[in-house]
Design an enzyme around this catalytic site. Sequence first.
Site, PDB file in Angstrom:
ATOM      1  NE  ARG A  88      42.077  11.073  44.460  1.00  0.00           N
ATOM      2  CZ  ARG A  88      42.668  11.126  43.274  1.00  0.00           C
ATOM      3  NH1 ARG A  88      42.831  12.278  42.679  1.00  0.00           N
ATOM      4  NH2 ARG A  88      43.081  10.032  42.673  1.00  0.00           N
ATOM      5  CB  THR A 348      46.795  18.980  41.106  1.00  0.00           C
ATOM      6  OG1 THR A 348      46.472  17.708  40.584  1.00  0.00           O
ATOM      7  CG2 THR A 348      46.697  18.923  42.594  1.00  0.00           C
ATOM      8  CB  THR A 366      43.252  17.217  41.345  1.00  0.00           C
ATOM      9  OG1 THR A 366      43.663  17.025  39.986  1.00  0.00           O
ATOM     10  CG2 THR A 366      42.699  15.904  41.875  1.00  0.00           C
ATOM     11  CG  ASN A 368      43.421  12.903  36.646  1.00  0.00           C
ATOM     12  OD1 ASN A 368      44.445  12.896  37.327  1.00  0.00           O
ATOM     13  ND2 ASN A 368      43.123  11.920  35.819  1.00  0.00           N
ATOM     14  CG  ASP A 390      44.548   9.526  38.821  1.00  0.00           C
ATOM     15  OD1 ASP A 390      44.971   9.902  37.716  1.00  0.00           O
ATOM     16  OD2 ASP A 390      44.498  10.275  39.813  1.00  0.00           O
ATOM     17  CB  SER A 406      45.539  10.430  45.073  1.00  0.00           C
ATOM     18  OG  SER A 406      45.866  11.806  45.030  1.00  0.00           O
ATOM     19  CB  SER A 407      50.545  11.907  42.940  1.00  0.00           C
ATOM     20  OG  SER A 407      50.852  10.788  42.146  1.00  0.00           O
ATOM     21  N   GLY A 427      49.751  17.041  39.362  1.00  0.00           N
ATOM     22  CA  GLY A 427      49.445  15.640  39.120  1.00  0.00           C
ATOM     23  C   GLY A 427      50.497  14.722  39.694  1.00  0.00           C
TER      24      GLY A 427
END
Length: 506
Positions: A88, A348, A366, A368, A390, A406-407, A427
């Site tokens: 990330r 994403t 991603t 975002n 985020d 993060s999801s 997302g």
Amino acid sequence: MLTEKKISIGAITVSLFILIVTFLSPCKNGCYRSGSVAADTEDCSAVDAAIAALICTSFFNPQSMGIGGGSIFTVMESSGKVTTINSRETVPRNVKSDLLDLCPDEASKTSTGKWIGVPGELRGYVEAHRRFGKLSWAELFKGTLELVKDGIRINELVLPIILNTIKLYSDKNGMLLKTNDIVKFEKLIETLKIIADKGADAFYNGAIANNLVRDINEAGGNITEEDLKEYKVSVTDAWVVPLGEYQMYIPPPPAGGITLSFVLNVLKGFHFDSNSLEGENKTLTYHRYIESLKYANGLKKDIRDPKFMSTERAKTFITDSFADDIRSFIGDESQYYHKPPYMDSVGTSHVSVVTKDGSAVSVTSTINYVFGSRILSPSTGVILNNQLADFCQRVNKFSRGEQPPSSMAPIVLKSKSKLLVIGGSGGDRITTGGRLQRIVLFLFQALMNHLWFGKSLKEAIDAPVVFVNSSNTVEFENGFDKHHLSLWSSFQTKTVSLGFETLGSV
């Protein structure tokens, strides 16, 4: 049988299917004995490795991911060992300390480079390839570069997404391209050819890095050449959560696997089965699901980069005892638990891979928002993320080098006879649901539908989705059962739809 299509690019041949891979004996519908790849676009399923599929997807779904963003890999080796590789984006060293004051200004997140994090995508590919790859690095790029060399035709599904976005989709006169027009990626292709030939270091050092930093800073960003040079991925063992006959392997914080595990742990205590969707049971089933999602929203502020926040509290969220406590609070009427301090987003992409020897890859990538920051580096062709957004309303401050919450939840589930590989696009809707031209993966409900409600893989994927957003507002996808919605809404305090079909409100 789910649709299967054989495509060959270069020396690589793979099978296409949608969302979940599973091995069974004997093989049934939705099962692939030798191996398969599931990607967000049909074109990108021509590669037999997740990295190659992601490289391809970055051209066909540039609004969702690319080398200007970041990714999380969950990799199961044939031995059963599961590793996560988190690449990330990170906070640049010179980011302004008052950036979070701009969180309410949504326009700034897609009009300035202030929200751009240090891209880690390629470093993730390198680490995954170094540990688990067999093909040469250059070969991973070969098929895609051949496929896109003459450009990509814009289809009617993508066109609405690109409206008012970036110059990439405009002609030389500044006019927006139309359906069936060709969009070309000359600069990005040039950049990737150099990376394929010289390795990912060419992106993080030298001319490409210099040009990228210059373009970002001219757009108002704060990334330095030192930020790129010093970027490092995080490699850890996956966390393991029992789920019925399966062991579920999730990426640790700051990924969203904890949220997924928490909700499934709460719901498994209700002992759902195929009868749970029959008659009035369906109303209560979805009520319990929705209430558990509201609780999950409140946990997100405690799921952060473990280099900057202890994971001890987060680990309690995936325990059965914690789920038992929360379940005891879920009654038959709507409540609002822990109003969540975060915002929704929508970008994403996800790729799932399984090979004949039982190894598997689940990887989510991603930039975002749709088209990230909407900033295109003109000298490199790279679309930049806006991943620092985020942090908004989840934290009061952040630190240099920190990865945003993060999801993303790329996971692998394994039992004695089955192997499921799953992840999602969309997302913050990854874990609870979402929609991006119907090529979207709905993790919670796909798993519930298949594991508990007895639906086939295709039925589990196709079922309309219920989503609880960051304001604990409930949204319903087109096609959701209106009869049961009306029954359910009669004892809910708030039911509206934002972006999905409005099916009822009280």
